[in-house]
Motif scaffolding. Structure first.
Motif, PDB file in Angstrom:
ATOM      1  N   GLU A  14       0.781  -1.020   0.093  1.00 24.94           N
ATOM      2  CA  GLU A  14      -0.048   0.092  -0.123  1.00 24.94           C
ATOM      3  C   GLU A  14       1.063   1.229   0.015  1.00 24.94           C
ATOM      4  OE1 GLU A  14       1.086   1.451   3.853  1.00 24.94           O
ATOM      5  OE2 GLU A  14      -0.945   2.030   3.131  1.00 24.94           O
ATOM      6  N   GLY A  20      -3.570   0.404   6.675  1.00 27.66           N
ATOM      7  CA  GLY A  20      -2.741  -0.342   6.350  1.00 27.66           C
ATOM      8  C   GLY A  20      -1.074  -0.296   6.909  1.00 27.66           C
ATOM      9  N   ARG A 117      -1.194   0.756  11.870  1.00 25.15           N
ATOM     10  CA  ARG A 117      -2.216   0.939  10.966  1.00 25.15           C
ATOM     11  C   ARG A 117      -3.029   2.216  11.185  1.00 25.15           C
ATOM     12  NH1 ARG A 117      -5.127  -4.443   9.170  1.00 25.15           N
ATOM     13  NH2 ARG A 117      -3.526  -5.816   9.228  1.00 25.15           N
ATOM     14  N   VAL A 175     -11.146  -7.865  -0.055  1.00 31.01           N
ATOM     15  CA  VAL A 175      -9.932  -6.875  -0.105  1.00 31.01           C
ATOM     16  C   VAL A 175      -9.084  -6.827   1.294  1.00 31.01           C
ATOM     17  CG1 VAL A 175      -8.995  -4.676  -0.900  1.00 31.01           C
ATOM     18  CG2 VAL A 175     -10.597  -5.738  -2.167  1.00 31.01           C
ATOM     19  N   THR A 176      -9.842  -6.490   2.175  1.00 31.13           N
ATOM     20  CA  THR A 176      -9.376  -6.500   3.419  1.00 31.13           C
ATOM     21  C   THR A 176      -8.522  -7.871   3.982  1.00 31.13           C
ATOM     22  OG1 THR A 176     -10.945  -4.925   4.257  1.00 31.13           O
ATOM     23  CG2 THR A 176      -9.901  -6.134   6.046  1.00 31.13           C
ATOM     24  N   HIS A 179      -5.480  -7.913   2.068  1.00 37.07           N
ATOM     25  CA  HIS A 179      -4.422  -7.107   2.585  1.00 37.07           C
ATOM     26  C   HIS A 179      -3.733  -7.959   4.197  1.00 37.07           C
ATOM     27  CE1 HIS A 179      -2.620  -3.411   3.555  1.00 37.07           C
ATOM     28  NE2 HIS A 179      -2.967  -3.506   4.782  1.00 37.07           N
ATOM     29  N   ASP A 180      -4.645  -8.458   4.952  1.00 34.37           N
ATOM     30  CA  ASP A 180      -4.227  -8.812   6.101  1.00 34.37           C
ATOM     31  C   ASP A 180      -3.394 -10.204   5.926  1.00 34.37           C
ATOM     32  OD1 ASP A 180      -5.555  -7.012   7.708  1.00 34.37           O
ATOM     33  OD2 ASP A 180      -7.150  -8.203   8.105  1.00 34.37           O
ATOM     34  N   TYR A 182      -1.534 -10.533   3.223  1.00 33.78           N
ATOM     35  CA  TYR A 182      -0.072 -10.086   2.637  1.00 33.78           C
ATOM     36  C   TYR A 182       0.638  -9.763   4.184  1.00 33.78           C
ATOM     37  CZ  TYR A 182       3.190  -6.589   1.096  1.00 33.78           C
ATOM     38  OH  TYR A 182       4.172  -5.878   0.842  1.00 33.78           O
ATOM     39  N   TRP A 207       2.847  -3.149  -2.099  1.00 29.57           N
ATOM     40  CA  TRP A 207       1.595  -3.841  -3.027  1.00 29.57           C
ATOM     41  C   TRP A 207       0.313  -2.646  -2.555  1.00 29.57           C
ATOM     42  CZ3 TRP A 207      -3.502  -5.589  -2.832  1.00 29.57           C
ATOM     43  CH2 TRP A 207      -4.219  -5.399  -1.710  1.00 29.57           C
ATOM     44  N   PHE A 208      -0.341  -2.848  -3.477  1.00 31.09           N
ATOM     45  CA  PHE A 208      -1.557  -2.044  -3.292  1.00 31.09           C
ATOM     46  C   PHE A 208      -3.003  -2.463  -4.406  1.00 31.09           C
ATOM     47  CE2 PHE A 208       0.692   0.153  -7.152  1.00 31.09           C
ATOM     48  CZ  PHE A 208      -0.337   0.177  -7.989  1.00 31.09           C
TER      49      PHE A 208
END
Length: 213
Positions: A14, A20, A117, A175-176, A179-180, A182, A207-208
């Motif tokens: 991100e 993030g 975060r 998506v969340t 992300h988690d 990742y 990453w994004f």
């Protein structure tokens, strides 16, 4: 920017702009990481300065340093470095090296194991959003330069430069979850310079995700 036939989403932490990890420390979250939200303006401001980002990067790449060694490495005077080190310490991003308590100078290292975060945009004040925006713009400049270097240097990188692109249809919750996942992957591979094997190199990861409008 992809390996031949690759279909995995390309890592891109991100551009530190969303909820993030706010990790310039660049150490990334580690196993058993302390999770905290950067909610106060002072902590956000501690990151939103180009020299402080350089300090955190240097500590992450080269390991612990004093204000004197940092000044020499970054081309600044020790008084300036000491001021910015104190700001980073108050923000919770750097700490004393406990193994060197009797040194004549303070040795600093990036705080390990933080998964910092940022609050959601609608939870921040106008002032916090302005500070976060300034930080994002600084990091965007760097990310554009990294993308250029990737495009120009991948073929000669002997496998050190890797990436992929992909597209999927996801819900916001998915998506969340991605992300988690990742962040969990970062924790699995997280290592500071002190614990790195001889053949390791500092590697920048990004990453994004964004919806196709």
């Amino acid at each position: 920017m992809s390996d031949a036939g690759a279909s995995r989403p390309e890592p891109e932490p991100e551009p530190d702009g969303g909820p993030g990890p706010e990790s310039d420390g660049e150490s990334g979250p580690e196993s058993g990481a302390e999770r905290r939200t950067v909610a106060d303006p002072a902590a956000l401001k501690a990151l939103a300065h180009p020299l402080r980002l350089k300090i955190l990067r240097h500590l992450a790449v080269s390991g612990p340093a004093t204000s004197t060694t940092l000044a020499a490495a970054l081309g600044e005077n020790t008084g300036t470095l000491s001021y910015h080190l104190r700001r980073l310490e108050r923000g919770g991003f750097i700490e004393d090296v406990p193994e060197r308590p009797n040194s004549r100078e303070r040795w600093w290292r990036g705080v390990r194991g933080l998964d910092v975060r940022r609050p959601a945009q609608d939870e921040m004040t106008d002032g916090e959003r302005a500070v976060a925006g300034a930080l994002d713009r600084m990091r965007l400049d760097e990310d554009v330069e990294l993308a250029r270097r990737f495009a120009e240097g991948q073929a000669e990188s002997e496998g050190w430069m890797r990436g992929s692109r992909s597209l999927s249809h996801l819900t916001k919750d998915e998506v969340t979850a991605f992300h988690d996942a990742y962040l969990d992957l970062l924790a699995r591979f997280a290592r500071g310079p002190e614990g790195a094997p001889p053949d390791a190199k500092p590697v920048l990861l990004r990453w994004f995700a964004l919806p196709v409008e």
